[in-house]
Enzyme design. Structure first.
Site, PDB file in Angstrom:
ATOM      1  N   ARG A 198      -2.590  -2.018  -3.498  1.00 20.68           N
ATOM      2  CA  ARG A 198      -3.768  -1.173  -3.359  1.00 20.68           C
ATOM      3  C   ARG A 198      -3.634  -0.016  -4.353  1.00 20.68           C
ATOM      4  NH1 ARG A 198      -4.982   3.449   0.897  1.00 20.68           N
ATOM      5  NH2 ARG A 198      -7.147   3.799   0.369  1.00 20.68           N
TER       6      ARG A 198
ATOM      7  N   GLU B 214      -8.313  -4.611   5.243  1.00 26.47           N
ATOM      8  CA  GLU B 214      -8.129  -4.334   3.817  1.00 26.47           C
ATOM      9  C   GLU B 214      -6.978  -5.151   3.228  1.00 26.47           C
ATOM     10  OE1 GLU B 214      -8.564  -0.074   5.010  1.00 26.47           O
ATOM     11  OE2 GLU B 214      -9.170   0.145   2.932  1.00 26.47           O
TER      12      GLU B 214
ATOM     13  N   ASN C   3     -13.860   1.219  17.577  1.00 28.53           N
ATOM     14  CA  ASN C   3     -13.434   1.504  18.949  1.00 28.53           C
ATOM     15  C   ASN C   3     -14.295   2.479  19.739  1.00 28.53           C
ATOM     16  OD1 ASN C   3     -10.847  -0.014  19.025  1.00 28.53           O
ATOM     17  ND2 ASN C   3     -10.383   1.320  17.291  1.00 28.53           N
TER      18      ASN C   3
ATOM     19  N   ASP D 221      -8.549  13.232  16.513  1.00 32.05           N
ATOM     20  CA  ASP D 221      -8.575  11.903  17.126  1.00 32.05           C
ATOM     21  C   ASP D 221      -9.815  11.794  18.018  1.00 32.05           C
ATOM     22  OD1 ASP D 221      -8.173   9.619  18.775  1.00 32.05           O
ATOM     23  OD2 ASP D 221      -6.044   9.702  18.275  1.00 32.05           O
ATOM     24  N   MET D 222     -10.676  10.837  17.701  1.00 26.83           N
ATOM     25  CA  MET D 222     -11.946  10.710  18.416  1.00 26.83           C
ATOM     26  C   MET D 222     -11.742  10.454  19.919  1.00 26.83           C
ATOM     27  SD  MET D 222     -15.123  11.096  18.133  1.00 26.83           S
ATOM     28  CE  MET D 222     -15.569  11.168  16.410  1.00 26.83           C
TER      29      MET D 222
ATOM     30  N   ASN E  10       0.875  -1.170   0.000  1.00 27.91           N
ATOM     31  CA  ASN E  10       0.000   0.000   0.000  1.00 27.91           C
ATOM     32  C   ASN E  10       0.916   1.226   0.000  1.00 27.91           C
ATOM     33  OD1 ASN E  10      -1.791   2.043   0.507  1.00 27.91           O
ATOM     34  ND2 ASN E  10      -2.771   1.071   2.267  1.00 27.91           N
TER      35      ASN E  10
ATOM     36  N   LEU F 174     -15.613   4.267   9.466  1.00 29.24           N
ATOM     37  CA  LEU F 174     -15.295   5.512  10.164  1.00 29.24           C
ATOM     38  C   LEU F 174     -13.860   5.470  10.667  1.00 29.24           C
ATOM     39  CD1 LEU F 174     -18.578   5.726  12.329  1.00 29.24           C
ATOM     40  CD2 LEU F 174     -18.210   6.569   9.993  1.00 29.24           C
TER      41      LEU F 174
ATOM     42  N   ARG G 172     -11.267  16.310   6.704  1.00 33.63           N
ATOM     43  CA  ARG G 172     -12.020  16.683   5.494  1.00 33.63           C
ATOM     44  C   ARG G 172     -13.451  17.084   5.837  1.00 33.63           C
ATOM     45  NH1 ARG G 172     -10.719  11.186   2.513  1.00 33.63           N
ATOM     46  NH2 ARG G 172      -8.758  10.977   3.621  1.00 33.63           N
TER      47      ARG G 172
ATOM     48  N   HIS H 143     -12.600   3.465  -0.420  1.00 31.47           N
ATOM     49  CA  HIS H 143     -12.646   2.478   0.681  1.00 31.47           C
ATOM     50  C   HIS H 143     -13.365   1.204   0.237  1.00 31.47           C
ATOM     51  CE1 HIS H 143     -12.637   5.990   3.834  1.00 31.47           C
ATOM     52  NE2 HIS H 143     -11.412   5.534   3.664  1.00 31.47           N
TER      53      HIS H 143
ATOM     54  N   GLY I 209     -15.145   3.532  14.114  1.00 34.53           N
ATOM     55  CA  GLY I 209     -16.288   2.608  14.122  1.00 34.53           C
ATOM     56  C   GLY I 209     -16.059   1.386  14.992  1.00 34.53           C
TER      57      GLY I 209
HETATM   58  P1  AMP Z   1      -8.144   4.561  10.784  1.00 32.58           P
HETATM   59  O1  AMP Z   1      -8.063   5.644   9.741  1.00 32.58           O
HETATM   60  O2  AMP Z   1      -9.150   3.511  10.474  1.00 32.58           O
HETATM   61  O3  AMP Z   1      -6.803   4.021  11.181  1.00 32.58           O
HETATM   62  O4  AMP Z   1      -8.720   5.283  12.107  1.00 32.58           O
HETATM   63  C1  AMP Z   1      -7.940   6.230  12.798  1.00 32.58           C
HETATM   64  C2  AMP Z   1      -8.822   6.972  13.793  1.00 32.58           C
HETATM   65  O5  AMP Z   1      -9.488   6.041  14.657  1.00 32.58           O
HETATM   66  C3  AMP Z   1      -8.070   7.877  14.734  1.00 32.58           C
HETATM   67  O6  AMP Z   1      -7.863   9.150  14.165  1.00 32.58           O
HETATM   68  C4  AMP Z   1      -9.001   7.958  15.920  1.00 32.58           C
HETATM   69  O7  AMP Z   1      -9.881   9.054  15.748  1.00 32.58           O
HETATM   70  C5  AMP Z   1      -9.806   6.703  15.867  1.00 32.58           C
HETATM   71  N1  AMP Z   1      -9.560   5.791  16.986  1.00 32.58           N
HETATM   72  C6  AMP Z   1      -8.594   4.862  17.116  1.00 32.58           C
HETATM   73  N2  AMP Z   1      -8.678   4.229  18.310  1.00 32.58           N
HETATM   74  C7  AMP Z   1      -9.749   4.778  18.949  1.00 32.58           C
HETATM   75  C8  AMP Z   1     -10.367   4.563  20.229  1.00 32.58           C
HETATM   76  N3  AMP Z   1      -9.914   3.653  21.086  1.00 32.58           N
HETATM   77  N4  AMP Z   1     -11.445   5.318  20.535  1.00 32.58           N
HETATM   78  C9  AMP Z   1     -11.917   6.247  19.668  1.00 32.58           C
HETATM   79  N5  AMP Z   1     -11.377   6.483  18.467  1.00 32.58           N
HETATM   80  C10 AMP Z   1     -10.301   5.775  18.114  1.00 32.58           C
END
Ligand code: AMP
Length: 402
Positions: free
Chosen positions: A93, A386, A336, A284-285, A10, A211, A243, A182, A334
């Site tokens: 990818r 993926e 976590n 970051d959520m 990737n 997500l 975004r 995606h 989604g």
């Molecule tokens: P991805 O692009 O699928 O790797 O997702 C990355 C995003 O997942 C990060 O920017 C976080 O916002 C979110 N994330 C990862 N771990 C957690 C968690 N334990 N609780 C909430 N959000 C999370």
């Protein structure tokens, strides 16, 4: 015995992620990441088969060719060199496959030329993907290189979902339509959700919510995508980490005419300085939820806008599908963020949607249901994979052509 290993690559603009899998048991033999390619402080992080010690190297890595050679050295050190006769293929990818690539495809010169022709609609991604393919091809010219496209799963969308309501000739001339992204994740997760329900993909309708830092929703009817939230580029749709997702396109005219911003500045604003980061300074959520719990107003509003958009897409795709068997949450947020899942379906009981609070907060790596046992529409958490999907599609293609 025929070879059973697949290397998945990737390639990003300055990074190269890789996984080596054995398709007999889908075991991951090695995974890793090269970052900051082209800088003096490039870094490789290599994780051998589970239990092995992670190895890191920091040294200048000039380009993707050098990065792949470094990866090859690390794999060789584990006895998994790219010259191994057990390697069946390399799966790449590729972000944009346009309308033409509806399936994983063995790369030849014509395929490379077509991926190159799509650069204007994927200027950030396709050049890096091409470099990765060319580099791998030079290293193992005898090996099938397979391109697996992010857009392929969405090529089944009907014209009513894929077309923007703009002048048809202009759209066709510039290949403007909704391609979606995606796709590898949406394909994998929709199938895994059917399996979780004990049904064949052909027999279920699923709304997939991918997500992560990028985010997209898709409506999947009987295993085929009928709508998705990303469009010509991965900017449309849900609120994402950086975004904006959907906005009135006239915002762009306004920023150009009244705000005197250049097209490049607006591009950066909408792709890099919008979404959650634009609304509250964090993307970051985990951090946003921490701030919400402390009563931070900007983070609370950002969370509410994120959830509001998510709900709108759930409602829209419910209407598109007519009947929904399951909603599946996947990717970093989604998989976590239990509060996101709970808030997204809150108040949708009349649609048959609900989340069981106890099940929702249980953590785990396996696909699982989080809706009450008697729920009409199941709500699922389905970790995406993926790389495994790319490896599976790659292996299926080369195995069938043997
Ligand atoms: P991805 O692009 O699928 O790797 O997702 C990355 C995003 O997942 C990060 O920017 C976080 O916002 C979110 N994330 C990862 N771990 C957690 C968690 N334990 N609780 C909430 N959000 C999370």
């Amino acid at each position: 015995m025929s070879p059973t290993r697949v290397l998945v690559l990737n390639s990003g603009s300055s990074s190269l992620k890789y996984q080596l899998l054995d398709m007999r048991d889908r075991a991951r033999l090695a995974t890793g990441l090269v970052e900051r390619i082209g800088e003096r402080t490039s870094r490789l992080r290599h994780t051998p088969r589970s239990g092995g010690t992670v190895r890191e190297r920091t040294e200048p890595i000039a380009d993707h060719a050098a990065a792949l050679k470094t990866v090859a050295e690390e794999l060789a050190a584990d006895g998994l060199g790219l010259d191994s006769p057990e390697l069946a293929a390399i799966g790449h990818r590729v972000v944009h496959g346009g309308k033409l690539f509806t399936e994983p495809t063995v790369v030849d010169d014509a395929v490379l030329a077509e991926i190159e022709r799509l650069i204007p609609v994927a200027p950030l991604h396709n050049p890096a993907n091409l470099t990765g393919i060319r580099t791998a091809r030079a290293l193992r010219p005898d090996l099938p290189q397979v391109a697996v496209f992010d857009t392929a799963f969405h090529t089944t969308m009907p014209e009513s979902a894929a077309r923007y309501a703009i002048d048809v000739r202009t759209a066709d001339e510039h290949r403007i339509r909704r391609y979606g992204f995606h796709g590898t994740s949406h394909a994998y997760v929709s199938r895994a959700t059917a399996r979780l329900l004990g049904k064949a993909p052909e027999d279920v309708n699923v709304i997939v919510l991918h997500l992560g830092n990028g985010a997209s929703a898709s409506a999947v009817r009987g295993g085929r995508c009928v709508d998705t939230s990303m469009g010509l580029t991965p900017l449309e749709g849900l609120v994402m980490g950086t975004r904006s997702g959907d906005i009135d396109p006239a915002v762009i005219f306004h920023l150009a005419r009244v705000g005197k911003m250049s097209i490049d500045e607006i591009d950066t604003l909408l792709n890099k300085r919008s979404g959650l980061v634009g609304l509250c300074g964090d993307n970051d959520m985990r951090e946003i939820r921490r701030r919400v719990d402390e009563g931070d107003e900007a983070a609370t509003l950002a969370f509410e806008i994120y959830i509001h958009r998510l709900k709108k897409y759930i409602g829209a795709y419910y209407a598109v599908l007519g009947t929904v068997d399951a909603i599946a949450f996947t990717a970093g947020v989604g998989e976590n963020a239990a509060p996101v899942r709970a808030a997204a379906v809150a108040g949708l009981e009349t649609l048959g949607l609900a989340v069981d609070d106890a099940l929702n907060t249980v953590r785990g790596d396996a696909p699982r249901l989080i809706s009450p046992a008697d729920a009409r529409v199941k709500v699922a958490v389905v970790p995406t994979d993926e790389e495994l999907e790319i490896a599976t599609q790659t292996y299926a293609l080369v195995e069938n052509s043997n």
